[in-house]
Motif scaffolding. Structure first.
Motif, mmCIF file in Angstrom:
data_model
loop_
_atom_site.group_PDB
_atom_site.id
_atom_site.type_symbol
_atom_site.label_atom_id
_atom_site.label_comp_id
_atom_site.label_asym_id
_atom_site.label_seq_id
_atom_site.Cartn_x
_atom_site.Cartn_y
_atom_site.Cartn_z
ATOM 1 N N ILE A 10 0.844 -1.198 0.000
ATOM 2 C CA ILE A 10 0.000 0.000 0.000
ATOM 3 C C ILE A 10 0.879 1.248 0.000
ATOM 4 O O ILE A 10 1.898 1.297 0.701
ATOM 5 C CB ILE A 10 -0.913 0.022 1.244
ATOM 6 N N MET A 24 -3.219 -0.003 -4.000
ATOM 7 C CA MET A 24 -2.880 -1.332 -3.484
ATOM 8 C C MET A 24 -2.399 -2.191 -4.641
ATOM 9 O O MET A 24 -3.098 -2.334 -5.655
ATOM 10 C CB MET A 24 -4.086 -1.995 -2.820
ATOM 11 N N LEU A 71 -8.660 2.021 2.411
ATOM 12 C CA LEU A 71 -8.431 0.583 2.519
ATOM 13 C C LEU A 71 -9.742 -0.189 2.374
ATOM 14 O O LEU A 71 -9.792 -1.231 1.704
ATOM 15 C CB LEU A 71 -7.777 0.253 3.856
ATOM 16 N N LYS A 72 -10.800 0.304 3.003
ATOM 17 C CA LYS A 72 -12.101 -0.350 2.877
ATOM 18 C C LYS A 72 -12.533 -0.409 1.414
ATOM 19 O O LYS A 72 -13.012 -1.449 0.931
ATOM 20 C CB LYS A 72 -13.146 0.408 3.687
ATOM 21 N N LEU A 96 -0.300 -7.044 4.679
ATOM 22 C CA LEU A 96 -0.352 -5.733 4.059
ATOM 23 C C LEU A 96 0.917 -4.974 4.439
ATOM 24 O O LEU A 96 1.122 -4.636 5.606
ATOM 25 C CB LEU A 96 -1.591 -4.966 4.537
ATOM 26 N N ILE A 109 3.135 -1.685 4.341
ATOM 27 C CA ILE A 109 2.942 -0.251 4.182
ATOM 28 C C ILE A 109 4.229 0.497 4.494
ATOM 29 O O ILE A 109 5.142 -0.041 5.135
ATOM 30 C CB ILE A 109 1.821 0.271 5.115
#
Length: 487
Positions: free
Chosen positions: A136, A157, A182-183, A196, A198
């Protein structure tokens, strides 16, 4: 199977001493068949593999159970089927085997996978890019809205295994924007990656990994990760190469989706455009595997987590105080909230795109869009018009031409370069006082009288009849020499 010293001893008696098979068998005590095998036959290595048999491997039953286990692996533990339920469902399909057969197969299937949630796949492109892992990062791009330039923070993403990517446009990079983004990314993907990776974003990381210890994530981000079930992984400080795939994807999106800057109505319109571009991009083949990216994404989804049933609300609640003018500081901007100064403290609830100020009694004192939602800047029209004046032929082919308001685009769409140059100079004289949108709104009041005879005959590049729209305007006196619109 005999040991190599014994095999060599038999061969030596046979080849060097010329003993018979019966004599060698008598001396060594091995059977005649064994001596014959090692004395006269070549013992060459072979690539034989033992193939498992039985109904779970030779029939369809093993594939059915594997599919069920893979489906359940994406769900929380309490939602997964146990061995007994799987056996009962197999019996409904007329499974001829026993419960023990099913249990043995499931135990073997699980031995190939880690119990902590990681799925082992037989063949990877690279060990560092297994399925169900994502990266991300934010990337800043530019769009044109209402004739003005706006900076959009795109949360991207990337999925290194399949080389797929998804993009969500956002107005900022704060925690609310990050979590809402993100959702939206998980919804686009239809699944949740198990890991994930980041960067050390302030929206998710309190302290980056370093000599002081491991990375410390914010409490809100950890709650979000727990709800969706993924494992967050932060890069080391100043180690952007640890998420190199998404770094490349940010550049790819910027140069392929935002060049030139697209004209949008709002963020929802931009999201529709980006979703369509992503779908088209997923049709191309993987740079190394040779398969369409959309097929690899479909395969990768099997190893990811399912979306949770309950939506995760994203907001920030804090107590603030209003100054003596009844102003509350929101995103660094003082916003007047009526009657807020009556309370020593009020609640400020911020969402990704809006805010709400609430009294201690629960009364909503004020609400509206967050200040950065309306943040934009004028395009460098004076500079652009200067270039067009020098080269009038470049107007219709310029990257800035689609950003012109409708009436002005129509006004400059004329074949005569001499007239076009005069009109550009007139616009340059007006742009010093008015913005391009204001010139468009006051077009007929500001229009020079010499253009009266040619304006209505000029073709519009988008074939829009502006007279229809102008006929709906209230009747107002027009400037002397302006074009009169008849219904």
């Amino acid at each position: 199977m005999l040991a190599m010293p014994e095999v060599n001893h038999i061969k030596k008696m046979r080849n060097e001493k010329s003993l018979s098979i019966n004599e060698i068998s008598r001396r060594t005590g091995f059977s005649w068949e064994t001596v014959k095998k090692y004395a006269d036959e070549d013992q060459l290595p072979s690539e034989n593999f033992s193939k498992k048999g039985g109904m779970m491997y030779e029939g369809k039953w093993g594939e059915i159970v594997s599919d069920w286990l893979l489906e359940d692996h994406a769900l929380k533990k309490k939602l997964r089927r146990n061995n007994k339920i799987i056996y009962q469902q197999l019996k409904k399909l007329h499974f001829p085997g026993s419960y023990r057969t099913v249990c043995n197969y499931i135990a073997e299937w699980r031995e190939k996978r880690m119990e902590d949630g990681e799925t082992i796949k037989e063949e990877f492109d690279r060990l560092t890019h297994p399925p169900a892992e994502a990266q991300i990062d934010f990337g800043t791009t530019e769009v044109i809205q209402d004739g003005k330039a706006k900076d959009i923070h795109c949360l991207i993403m990337s999925l290194p295994y399949s080389n797929g990517g998804y993009t969500v446009p956002l107005p900022g990079e704060n925690q609310q924007c990050f979590l809402v983004g993100l959702k939206a990314l998980f919804t686009q993907f239809g699944r949740v990656p198990r890991k994930l990776r980041i960067d050390n974003l302030a929206a998710a990381v309190v302290r980056a990994r370093g000599k002081h210890g491991d990375t410390i994530f914010t409490e809100s981000f950890l709650k979000f990760a727990s709800h969706y079930g993924f494992e967050p992984q932060a890069c080391n400080a100043r180690k952007g190469n640890e998420k190199g795939h998404v770094e490349n994807k940010v550049g790819y999106v910027r140069y392929n989706f935002f060049t030139p800057s697209p004209v949008i109505r709002d963020l929802d319109h931009l999201q529709e455009m980006l979703t369509q571009k992503s779908r088209e991009d997923h049709k191309r083949k993987h740079y190394k595997k040779g398969e369409p990216i959309q097929d690899l994404i479909k395969e990768e989804k099997k190893y990811c987590l399912a979306l949770p049933e309950n939506d995760y609300p994203v907001f920030k609640k804090e107590t603030v105080s209003a100054n003596k003018y009844g102003e509350v500081l929101i995103d660094g901007t003082a916003i007047h909230i009526p009657t807020s100064y009556h309370y020593s403290q009020v609640y400020l609830i911020t969402y990704w795109d809006s805010y709400k100020v609430v009294s201690p009694n629960g009364e909503v004192l004020g609400e509206g869009p967050r200040p950065y939602m309306n943040k934009s800047r004028e395009l460098p029209w004076l500079f652009v018009l200067g270039m067009w004046r020098r080269k009038p032929r470049s107007v219709s082919h310029s990257r800035y031409f689609p950003y012109l308001p409708g009436r002005i685009a129509n006004y400059l769409s004329i074949e005569s370069q001499a007239i076009q140059k005069d009109r550009i100079e007139w616009l340059m004289s007006q742009i010093v006082t008015y913005s391009m949108n204001e010139i468009n709104e006051l077009f007929y009041e500001l229009l020079p009288s010499k253009d009266n005879s040619t304006l209505e005959s000029d073709p519009h590049p988008y074939e829009v009849n502006w007279n229809i729209y102008d006929s709906l305007r209230p009747t107002n006196p027009v400037a002397e020499g302006a074009v009169t619109i008849h219904e």
